[in-house]
Each structure stands twice: as C-alpha cells, then as structure tokens.
Design an enzyme around this catalytic site. Structure first.
Site, PDB file in Angstrom:
ATOM      1  CG  ASN A 110      -1.894  -1.163   1.176  1.00  0.00           C
ATOM      2  OD1 ASN A 110      -2.051  -1.791   0.132  1.00  0.00           O
ATOM      3  ND2 ASN A 110      -2.516  -1.482   2.293  1.00  0.00           N
ATOM      4  CB  VAL A 111       1.185   4.024  -2.189  1.00  0.00           C
ATOM      5  CG1 VAL A 111       2.078   3.070  -2.960  1.00  0.00           C
ATOM      6  CG2 VAL A 111      -0.175   4.156  -2.895  1.00  0.00           C
ATOM      7  CG  HIS A 130       3.893  -1.535  -4.699  1.00  0.00           C
ATOM      8  ND1 HIS A 130       2.697  -2.192  -4.878  1.00  0.00           N
ATOM      9  CD2 HIS A 130       4.860  -2.408  -5.086  1.00  0.00           C
ATOM     10  CE1 HIS A 130       2.933  -3.422  -5.359  1.00  0.00           C
ATOM     11  NE2 HIS A 130       4.227  -3.570  -5.476  1.00  0.00           N
ATOM     12  N   GLY A 202      -5.553  -9.035   2.915  1.00  0.00           N
ATOM     13  CA  GLY A 202      -6.208  -8.094   2.009  1.00  0.00           C
ATOM     14  C   GLY A 202      -5.459  -7.802   0.726  1.00  0.00           C
ATOM     15  CB  ALA A 246      -8.367  -6.819   7.255  1.00  0.00           C
TER      16      ALA A 246
HETATM   17  P1  OAD Z   1      -6.437  -5.300  -4.912  1.00  0.00           P
HETATM   18  O1  OAD Z   1      -7.456  -4.222  -5.061  1.00  0.00           O
HETATM   19  O2  OAD Z   1      -5.987  -6.016  -6.128  1.00  0.00           O
HETATM   20  O3  OAD Z   1      -7.002  -6.415  -3.931  1.00  0.00           O
HETATM   21  C1  OAD Z   1      -7.624  -6.109  -2.709  1.00  0.00           C
HETATM   22  C2  OAD Z   1      -7.902  -7.407  -1.993  1.00  0.00           C
HETATM   23  O4  OAD Z   1      -8.443  -7.103  -0.728  1.00  0.00           O
HETATM   24  C3  OAD Z   1      -8.887  -8.341  -2.708  1.00  0.00           C
HETATM   25  O5  OAD Z   1      -8.388  -9.654  -2.695  1.00  0.00           O
HETATM   26  C4  OAD Z   1     -10.152  -8.217  -1.839  1.00  0.00           C
HETATM   27  O6  OAD Z   1     -10.903  -9.438  -1.841  1.00  0.00           O
HETATM   28  C5  OAD Z   1      -9.566  -7.936  -0.486  1.00  0.00           C
HETATM   29  N1  OAD Z   1     -10.432  -7.192   0.441  1.00  0.00           N
HETATM   30  C6  OAD Z   1     -11.315  -6.203   0.170  1.00  0.00           C
HETATM   31  N2  OAD Z   1     -11.863  -5.719   1.296  1.00  0.00           N
HETATM   32  C7  OAD Z   1     -11.298  -6.405   2.327  1.00  0.00           C
HETATM   33  C8  OAD Z   1     -11.442  -6.363   3.736  1.00  0.00           C
HETATM   34  N3  OAD Z   1     -12.266  -5.494   4.349  1.00  0.00           N
HETATM   35  N4  OAD Z   1     -10.705  -7.218   4.487  1.00  0.00           N
HETATM   36  C9  OAD Z   1      -9.872  -8.111   3.892  1.00  0.00           C
HETATM   37  N5  OAD Z   1      -9.700  -8.192   2.563  1.00  0.00           N
HETATM   38  C10 OAD Z   1     -10.391  -7.354   1.792  1.00  0.00           C
HETATM   39  O7  OAD Z   1      -5.226  -4.666  -4.098  1.00  0.00           O
HETATM   40  P2  OAD Z   1      -3.740  -5.208  -3.927  1.00  0.00           P
HETATM   41  O8  OAD Z   1      -3.700  -6.683  -3.836  1.00  0.00           O
HETATM   42  O9  OAD Z   1      -3.134  -4.428  -2.825  1.00  0.00           O
HETATM   43  O10 OAD Z   1       0.134  -1.549  -7.285  1.00  0.00           O
HETATM   44  O11 OAD Z   1      -3.096  -4.741  -5.289  1.00  0.00           O
HETATM   45  C11 OAD Z   1      -1.740  -4.966  -5.496  1.00  0.00           C
HETATM   46  C12 OAD Z   1      -1.129  -3.827  -6.269  1.00  0.00           C
HETATM   47  O12 OAD Z   1      -1.847  -3.629  -7.485  1.00  0.00           O
HETATM   48  C13 OAD Z   1      -1.211  -2.484  -5.578  1.00  0.00           C
HETATM   49  O13 OAD Z   1      -0.136  -2.240  -4.703  1.00  0.00           O
HETATM   50  C14 OAD Z   1      -1.181  -1.540  -6.706  1.00  0.00           C
HETATM   51  C15 OAD Z   1      -2.203  -2.233  -7.561  1.00  0.00           C
HETATM   52  O14 OAD Z   1      -2.355  -1.812  -8.820  1.00  0.00           O
HETATM   53  C16 OAD Z   1       0.615  -0.490  -7.897  1.00  0.00           C
HETATM   54  O15 OAD Z   1       0.020   0.565  -7.940  1.00  0.00           O
HETATM   55  C17 OAD Z   1       1.947  -0.722  -8.529  1.00  0.00           C
END
Ligand code: OAD
Length: 260
Positions: A110-111, A130, A202, A246
């Site tokens: 996360n940023v 990131h 998450g 979470a």
């Molecule tokens: P995503 O948006 O791809 O995924 C979010 C995840 O959190 C999903 O698997 C959801 O099911 C889950 N989720 C949502 N609400 C939740 C909650 N309340 N409790 C637990 N889980 C929950 O985000 P990231 O995996 O962080 O990169 O994405 C990875 C990277 O892709 C980011 O750092 C960013 C993005 O594009 C860059 O910008 C380079």
C-alpha cells in the site's frame, strides 16, 4: 463449529493464534484490503475504477509520459481520499504486535501510509514495497520530497515540479513495468524466507513480486495464513484461509492471550 468474534470458526482462529504464537519470525504482507475499512478504495474490487480507468492503465510510465496531467489528477484524487482516512483496527493491531514482538515485521504494497500512521515505534513501521502517495520524485534529478499537498492538475504547467532543478516531479510510487527498489525488495525476500508464518492480509495476490513473498515462506517450510473477504491465487496453498474483513479478524488473531 463455534464462530469466533469475527464470525470465523473458533477452531481456525485458535489455530492461527497458535501458529502466530509459536513462530519466532512473522512477516505480514498487506494489500489494499487492509485499508478498505478505513475507506480507501481497493484497486480491483467494487469502486476500483476511477473515471472508467483501471489502475493498470494509469499506474505506468507510459501513461505518465503520454498524459502526466491525467495521471497526476488521479494521484491528486487518491491523496485527497486517503488524507481523510485513519488507520483501522487491523492497522492498529499489526502495529502493536510489531512493537511488542521481536521478529514481527510488516511489509505492505500500500502507498496510503496508514501502517505508518498507526505505528508508535520504529519497529512498527512497514516496509513499503510500492512507495508512497505522499512523496514525489523528480523525473530528471531523482530528488525525493515528502508532499501531502493538493495537486493542481488543471494544466501540465501547474503540476508538481522539483524544487531543486525545476523538472516535472512524479509520484514516488512503483508503477507497472518498473522494478521495486532492490534494497527494499531484498529485505522483504529475506523476511519472507526466514519467517515461520507469513500472514497475508487483504491482497488479491496478483501483482508480483509482492505476491510471491508468501511462497518463499511456504517453500522454506513456514505456514501461510490468509485473511481476505474472497479467495485468491494463494488460498489453495495456504495453511489456513480466514474469510472476512481484516479489521475484525486481524485484532482477534493477534489479541494478547491474557484477554481471552
Ligand atoms: P487489490 O485491489 O488487487 O485487492 C484487494 C484485496 O483485498 C482483494 O483480494 C479483496 O478481496 C480484499 N479485500 C477487500 N476488502 C477487504 C477487507 N475489508 N478485508 C480483507 N480483505 C479485503 O489490491 P492489492 O492486492 O493491494 O500496485 O493490489 C496490489 C497492487 O496492485 C497495488 O499495490 C497496486 C495495484 O495496482 C501499484 O500501484 C503498482
């Protein structure tokens, strides 16, 4: 099955607590889902689009070269949203565990800076894979600067500029197609390889190399515990997958034993 406080079966909560309690080293890998209950939109879930654009289309060096104004407008919007958010119970519980326990480290994709906002000690600071929404980097001289200000993206001329050399500044985040800082990635790889437990919270586990960190723990004989509201590519190989938000589950599995 008896549900625990977060609606997760009690036995699964107890098993997670036992695994976390027994591990000498724990690494936590977080993604956008850990901040969802703080009001930060995730990238791929509902509300993940900004003005019809996907993150993968805007968070790239090509997008910035083509249309820096549009990319800055998006980051300016994200800054405004995130500035109004505060850490939730998951950030707080993780920060407390990282302060209280040797060998408990947080690594985040996360940023949004919310792990840092929850941290009361240097040990609780997350390793930011990131980068940060609240830092800029000069496209010419590379100078980095903390910057929480509003972004004026009304024209290219008004976009943030380097205070040293005057060139266009960019958000100090890692974009698709760019490499992570090798020192930061190296430290994360070391933490994951040495960890008895990798707690994955998450993240959709779609973006590498971050998503591969849990596999390093697993291949070295450690356990992977996943907390997510949905299945991910990591779910099948995880020792334990706890389904739910979470902010409810993380505090429950990290609560000190004396409170049980
Ligand atoms: P995503 O948006 O791809 O995924 C979010 C995840 O959190 C999903 O698997 C959801 O099911 C889950 N989720 C949502 N609400 C939740 C909650 N309340 N409790 C637990 N889980 C929950 O985000 P990231 O995996 O962080 O990169 O994405 C990875 C990277 O892709 C980011 O750092 C960013 C993005 O594009 C860059 O910008 C380079």
């Amino acid at each position: 099955m008896t549900p625990g406080m977060a609606g997760v079966p009690r036995a699964a909560v107890d098993r997670a607590r036992r695994l976390l309690g027994e591990a000498e080293h724990v690494v936590v890998l977080t993604g956008a889902g850990v901040s969802a209950e703080s009001g930060v939109p995730t990238f791929r879930g509902p509300g993940g689009l900004w003005k019809e654009h996907r993150a993968e289309d805007l968070a790239t060096p090509n997008a910035f070269a083509r249309d820096p104004r549009l990319v800055w407008e998006w980051y300016g919007w994200r800054r405004r949203v995130v500035r109004q958010c505060v850490p939730n119970a998951a950030h707080v519980a993780l920060a407390a565990a990282a302060s209280d326990r040797d060998g408990f480290r947080i690594v985040t994709q996360n940023v949004d800076g919310l792990h840092a906002a929850a941290a009361s000690s240097p040990e609780a600071q997350a390793l930011e894979l990131h980068g940060s929404l609240f830092r800029t980097r000069c496209t010419r001289c590379g100078e980095r600067r903390d910057d929480r200000a509003d972004v004026d993206a009304s024209s290219v001329e008004r976009l943030p500029r380097c205070r040293s050399c005057g060139a266009l500044a960019r958000p100090d985040v890692v974009w698709f197609g760019e490499s992570l800082d090798p020192d930061v990635l190296g430290e994360a790889v070391e933490l994951a390889s040495d960890a008895g437990v990798c707690l994955v919270v998450g993240t959709s586990a779609l973006v590498h190399p971050a998503a591969g960190l849990a596999d390093l723990t697993r291949r070295a004989g450690g356990d992977v515990i996943e907390i997510n509201v949905a299945d991910t590519p990591l779910t099948g190989s995880a020792t334990l997958a706890l389904r739910g938000p979470a902010a409810a589950i993380v505090p429950e599995i990290l609560a000190p034993a004396a409170l049980e």
